[in-house]
Design a protein around this motif. Structure first.
Motif, PDB file in Angstrom:
ATOM      1  N   ARG A  53       0.829  -1.208   0.000  1.00 44.66           N
ATOM      2  CA  ARG A  53       0.000   0.000   0.000  1.00 44.66           C
ATOM      3  C   ARG A  53       0.862   1.257   0.000  1.00 44.66           C
ATOM      4  O   ARG A  53       0.566   2.228  -0.684  1.00 44.66           O
ATOM      5  CB  ARG A  53      -0.910  -0.040   1.223  1.00 44.66           C
ATOM      6  N   GLU A 125      -0.176   1.027  11.033  1.00 46.19           N
ATOM      7  CA  GLU A 125       0.269   2.196  11.801  1.00 46.19           C
ATOM      8  C   GLU A 125       1.745   2.079  12.171  1.00 46.19           C
ATOM      9  O   GLU A 125       2.504   3.038  12.030  1.00 46.19           O
ATOM     10  CB  GLU A 125      -0.593   2.308  13.056  1.00 46.19           C
ATOM     11  N   GLU A 140       1.987  11.465   8.773  1.00 45.37           N
ATOM     12  CA  GLU A 140       0.907  11.989   7.939  1.00 45.37           C
ATOM     13  C   GLU A 140       1.378  12.234   6.505  1.00 45.37           C
ATOM     14  O   GLU A 140       0.591  12.158   5.568  1.00 45.37           O
ATOM     15  CB  GLU A 140       0.343  13.278   8.531  1.00 45.37           C
ATOM     16  N   ASP A 143       1.612   8.552   4.886  1.00 45.00           N
ATOM     17  CA  ASP A 143       0.278   8.061   4.581  1.00 45.00           C
ATOM     18  C   ASP A 143      -0.730   9.101   5.055  1.00 45.00           C
ATOM     19  O   ASP A 143      -0.909   9.276   6.263  1.00 45.00           O
ATOM     20  CB  ASP A 143       0.015   6.718   5.272  1.00 45.00           C
ATOM     21  N   PRO A 144      -1.397   9.795   4.125  1.00 39.12           N
ATOM     22  CA  PRO A 144      -2.345  10.834   4.508  1.00 39.12           C
ATOM     23  C   PRO A 144      -3.494  10.318   5.389  1.00 39.12           C
ATOM     24  O   PRO A 144      -4.090  11.067   6.145  1.00 39.12           O
ATOM     25  CB  PRO A 144      -2.898  11.356   3.187  1.00 39.12           C
ATOM     26  N   ARG A 145      -3.793   9.028   5.329  1.00 35.41           N
ATOM     27  CA  ARG A 145      -4.865   8.462   6.166  1.00 35.41           C
ATOM     28  C   ARG A 145      -4.366   7.982   7.524  1.00 35.41           C
ATOM     29  O   ARG A 145      -5.096   7.323   8.257  1.00 35.41           O
ATOM     30  CB  ARG A 145      -5.532   7.313   5.427  1.00 35.41           C
ATOM     31  N   TYR A 146      -3.123   8.308   7.871  1.00 38.89           N
ATOM     32  CA  TYR A 146      -2.559   7.880   9.152  1.00 38.89           C
ATOM     33  C   TYR A 146      -3.377   8.499  10.303  1.00 38.89           C
ATOM     34  O   TYR A 146      -3.685   9.679  10.284  1.00 38.89           O
ATOM     35  CB  TYR A 146      -1.099   8.325   9.258  1.00 38.89           C
ATOM     36  N   GLU A 148      -6.437   7.881  11.097  1.00 38.19           N
ATOM     37  CA  GLU A 148      -7.883   7.776  10.912  1.00 38.19           C
ATOM     38  C   GLU A 148      -8.330   6.367  11.295  1.00 38.19           C
ATOM     39  O   GLU A 148      -7.669   5.395  11.025  1.00 38.19           O
ATOM     40  CB  GLU A 148      -8.265   8.029   9.458  1.00 38.19           C
ATOM     41  N   ASP A 149      -9.471   6.285  11.938  1.00 41.38           N
ATOM     42  CA  ASP A 149      -9.977   4.967  12.345  1.00 41.38           C
ATOM     43  C   ASP A 149     -10.921   4.390  11.361  1.00 41.38           C
ATOM     44  O   ASP A 149     -11.607   4.867  10.631  1.00 41.38           O
ATOM     45  CB  ASP A 149     -10.655   5.047  13.706  1.00 41.38           C
TER      46      ASP A 149
END
Length: 149
Positions: A53, A125, A140, A143-146, A148-149
């Motif tokens: 990913r 993570e 961040e 991974d820009p989605r770091y 986020e749940d």
């Protein structure tokens, strides 16, 4: 009394089933089914998914080795980790002839998670944090989605 029927000879070889034809017939699941995968293999797949990913966004990750170890060593790098915290991952900088490495510790992550989805999120993570440390970036940015749940 004479018995005219001689006793039957026992069949050669091990007996696999009981005398009524019941009992274990074979393995519960074939080897290609996920049920047959060990916990270590499933964990390795989670790490591989996370790395793939990130590699889509960061081509330089192809030069980094990703390792999975059972537990962190006490005498290795970061060995003074104390009583209250156990590292979930670590990095080893590149040296002459050796590429940089990201290490993910399997058992501490498994202990902290309950299900596959939670484990996959924590593995990703940890991988993101270690890659960010190695590249000198924020998680961040990697991974820009770091987070986020």
């Amino acid at each position: 009394m004479d018995n005219p029927v001689p006793p039957r000879a026992a069949a050669p070889g091990p007996r696999r089933r009981d005398r009524h034809g019941r009992g274990m017939r074979g393995p519960i699941a074939p080897p290609q089914v996920p049920l047959a995968a060990s916990r270590a293999e499933v964990f390795a797949d989670l790490v591989q998914d996370s790395v793939e990913r990130l590699e889509r966004r960061w081509a330089q990750l192809a030069e980094i080795d990703f390792l999975i170890l059972e537990v962190p060593r006490l005498d290795g790098p970061g060995g003074g980790w104390g009583e209250d915290s156990v590292p979930l991952g670590g990095t080893i900088a590149a040296r002459e002839g050796h590429p940089a490495r990201v290490v993910v510790y399997r058992r501490p992550i498994e202990i902290r998670t309950k299900g596959r989805d939670e484990r996959a999120a924590l593995v990703h993570e940890v991988v993101v944090e270690q890659v960010a440390e190695l590249l000198g970036l924020t998680p961040e940015t990697v991974d820009p989605r770091y987070g986020e749940d």
